[in-house]
Write a protein that holds these residues in place. Structure first.
Motif, PDB file in Angstrom:
ATOM      1  N   GLU A 244     -66.078 -21.294-146.624  1.00  0.00           N
ATOM      2  CA  GLU A 244     -65.179 -21.127-147.765  1.00  0.00           C
ATOM      3  C   GLU A 244     -65.860 -20.442-148.942  1.00  0.00           C
ATOM      4  OE1 GLU A 244     -63.016 -24.712-148.748  1.00  0.00           O
ATOM      5  OE2 GLU A 244     -62.977 -25.257-146.636  1.00  0.00           O
ATOM      6  N   ASP A 245     -67.180 -20.515-149.004  1.00  0.00           N
ATOM      7  CA  ASP A 245     -67.866 -19.930-150.166  1.00  0.00           C
ATOM      8  C   ASP A 245     -68.800 -18.781-149.824  1.00  0.00           C
ATOM      9  OD1 ASP A 245     -69.750 -21.533-148.916  1.00  0.00           O
ATOM     10  OD2 ASP A 245     -70.671 -22.182-150.775  1.00  0.00           O
ATOM     11  N   GLY A 246     -68.838 -18.326-148.574  1.00  0.00           N
ATOM     12  CA  GLY A 246     -69.701 -17.201-148.254  1.00  0.00           C
ATOM     13  C   GLY A 246     -69.978 -17.067-146.770  1.00  0.00           C
ATOM     14  N   HIS A 247     -70.989 -16.256-146.471  1.00  0.00           N
ATOM     15  CA  HIS A 247     -71.321 -15.889-145.097  1.00  0.00           C
ATOM     16  C   HIS A 247     -72.814 -16.094-144.839  1.00  0.00           C
ATOM     17  CE1 HIS A 247     -70.731 -13.615-141.373  1.00  0.00           C
ATOM     18  NE2 HIS A 247     -71.961 -13.196-141.585  1.00  0.00           N
ATOM     19  N   TRP A 248     -73.156 -16.778-143.752  1.00  0.00           N
ATOM     20  CA  TRP A 248     -74.542 -16.985-143.344  1.00  0.00           C
ATOM     21  C   TRP A 248     -74.806 -16.162-142.092  1.00  0.00           C
ATOM     22  CZ3 TRP A 248     -71.327 -20.756-145.066  1.00  0.00           C
ATOM     23  CH2 TRP A 248     -71.758 -21.562-146.116  1.00  0.00           C
ATOM     24  N   THR A 249     -75.982 -15.562-142.030  1.00  0.00           N
ATOM     25  CA  THR A 249     -76.471 -14.896-140.829  1.00  0.00           C
ATOM     26  C   THR A 249     -77.827 -15.519-140.517  1.00  0.00           C
ATOM     27  OG1 THR A 249     -75.369 -12.829-141.419  1.00  0.00           O
ATOM     28  CG2 THR A 249     -77.116 -12.702-139.778  1.00  0.00           C
ATOM     29  N   LEU A 250     -77.940 -16.135-139.348  1.00  0.00           N
ATOM     30  CA  LEU A 250     -79.145 -16.877-138.974  1.00  0.00           C
ATOM     31  C   LEU A 250     -79.657 -16.430-137.616  1.00  0.00           C
ATOM     32  CD1 LEU A 250     -77.571 -20.315-139.894  1.00  0.00           C
ATOM     33  CD2 LEU A 250     -79.302 -19.140-141.255  1.00  0.00           C
ATOM     34  N   ARG A 251     -80.944 -16.724-137.370  1.00  0.00           N
ATOM     35  CA  ARG A 251     -81.576 -16.473-136.077  1.00  0.00           C
ATOM     36  C   ARG A 251     -82.426 -17.681-135.721  1.00  0.00           C
ATOM     37  NH1 ARG A 251     -82.270 -12.617-133.106  1.00  0.00           N
ATOM     38  NH2 ARG A 251     -81.481 -10.556-133.381  1.00  0.00           N
ATOM     39  N   PRO A 252     -82.494 -18.024-134.446  1.00  0.00           N
ATOM     40  CA  PRO A 252     -83.405 -19.102-134.043  1.00  0.00           C
ATOM     41  C   PRO A 252     -84.851 -18.719-134.350  1.00  0.00           C
ATOM     42  CG  PRO A 252     -81.901 -18.516-132.257  1.00  0.00           C
ATOM     43  CD  PRO A 252     -81.753 -17.468-133.312  1.00  0.00           C
ATOM     44  N   ASP A 253     -85.633 -19.680-134.798  1.00  0.00           N
ATOM     45  CA  ASP A 253     -87.050 -19.466-135.086  1.00  0.00           C
ATOM     46  C   ASP A 253     -87.828 -20.648-134.516  1.00  0.00           C
ATOM     47  OD1 ASP A 253     -89.414 -18.393-136.057  1.00  0.00           O
ATOM     48  OD2 ASP A 253     -89.186 -19.301-138.033  1.00  0.00           O
ATOM     49  N   GLY A 254     -88.088 -20.596-133.231  1.00  0.00           N
ATOM     50  CA  GLY A 254     -88.776 -21.696-132.569  1.00  0.00           C
ATOM     51  C   GLY A 254     -87.813 -22.840-132.298  1.00  0.00           C
ATOM     52  N   ASP A 255     -88.385 -23.988-131.977  1.00  0.00           N
ATOM     53  CA  ASP A 255     -87.572 -25.153-131.652  1.00  0.00           C
ATOM     54  C   ASP A 255     -86.953 -25.755-132.902  1.00  0.00           C
ATOM     55  OD1 ASP A 255     -88.171 -24.907-128.990  1.00  0.00           O
ATOM     56  OD2 ASP A 255     -89.875 -26.281-129.082  1.00  0.00           O
ATOM     57  N   ASP A 256     -85.657 -25.945-132.856  1.00  0.00           N
ATOM     58  CA  ASP A 256     -84.917 -26.664-133.894  1.00  0.00           C
ATOM     59  C   ASP A 256     -85.041 -26.076-135.289  1.00  0.00           C
ATOM     60  OD1 ASP A 256     -83.934 -28.424-131.983  1.00  0.00           O
ATOM     61  OD2 ASP A 256     -85.667 -29.730-132.154  1.00  0.00           O
ATOM     62  N   LYS A 257     -85.162 -24.748-135.403  1.00  0.00           N
ATOM     63  CA  LYS A 257     -85.149 -24.070-136.704  1.00  0.00           C
ATOM     64  C   LYS A 257     -84.289 -22.822-136.619  1.00  0.00           C
ATOM     65  CE  LYS A 257     -89.361 -25.519-138.836  1.00  0.00           C
ATOM     66  NZ  LYS A 257     -89.578 -25.825-140.153  1.00  0.00           N
ATOM     67  N   LEU A 258     -83.535 -22.595-137.690  1.00  0.00           N
ATOM     68  CA  LEU A 258     -82.738 -21.394-137.838  1.00  0.00           C
ATOM     69  C   LEU A 258     -83.105 -20.785-139.184  1.00  0.00           C
ATOM     70  CD1 LEU A 258     -79.248 -22.875-136.818  1.00  0.00           C
ATOM     71  CD2 LEU A 258     -80.833 -21.616-135.352  1.00  0.00           C
ATOM     72  N   VAL A 259     -83.383 -19.487-139.214  1.00  0.00           N
ATOM     73  CA  VAL A 259     -83.725 -18.818-140.475  1.00  0.00           C
ATOM     74  C   VAL A 259     -82.753 -17.671-140.711  1.00  0.00           C
ATOM     75  CG1 VAL A 259     -86.174 -19.411-140.360  1.00  0.00           C
ATOM     76  CG2 VAL A 259     -85.403 -17.262-139.402  1.00  0.00           C
ATOM     77  N   GLY A 260     -82.473 -17.425-141.986  1.00  0.00           N
ATOM     78  CA  GLY A 260     -81.569 -16.329-142.279  1.00  0.00           C
ATOM     79  C   GLY A 260     -81.189 -16.258-143.734  1.00  0.00           C
TER      80      GLY A 260
END
Length: 149
Positions: free
Chosen positions: A113-129
């Protein structure tokens, strides 16, 4: 003799190609269902009304409730607790719905509702973006999400 060497070289090249192609892409692209659960992170970057300024936001919790691997889509909500909303001067606790997808190339796209996220997996159990927001509260922020459960 030359025919046997040529066949051997062709078989070797095919084997190397199969190994190379076997390792491409699939390990880097998560399934939508593997994202189900809670993720937390704190956004930081530029934003605000008027002249943008450096902001470090409140801790955000992304709760992915449902997912469909056939369509690579998922849905959930993003929450900022009442205590954190008060601490960061947000008028009310945040509880926004979102939808998302895992692209064929492994990016995780979330539209809220307030924006857009773009993420990528970065190892186990982490998402960065990143997070991008348009409108009066224009902002661009980085975020690292860590799986809570």
């Amino acid at each position: 003799m030359l025919k046997v060497k040529t066949q051997g070289i062709v078989m070797f090249l095919l084997a190397v190609s199969a190994l190379a192609l076997g390792g491409c892409g699939s390990a880097d692209v998560p399934s939508a269902s593997s994202l189900v659960g809670s993720w937390t992170g704190t956004p930081a970057g530029y934003g605000g009304e008027g002249e943008p300024k450096m902001e470090i936001g409140p801790p955000e919790i992304f709760i992915i409730k449902v997912a469909d691997d056939a369509t690579r889509s998922f849905a959930g909500k993003m929450v900022v607790s009442e205590a954190d909303a008060k601490k960061y001067g947000i008028p009310q606790p945040m509880n926004y719905r979102f939808v998302g997808e895992v692209t064929p190339w492994g990016e995780i796209e979330i539209e809220g509702e307030d924006g857009h996220w773009t993420l990528r997996p970065d190892g186990d159990d982490k998402l960065v973006g990143s997070f991008l927001e348009a409108g009066r509260d224009l902002s661009a922020k980085s975020i690292t999400l860590t799986r809570v459960n």
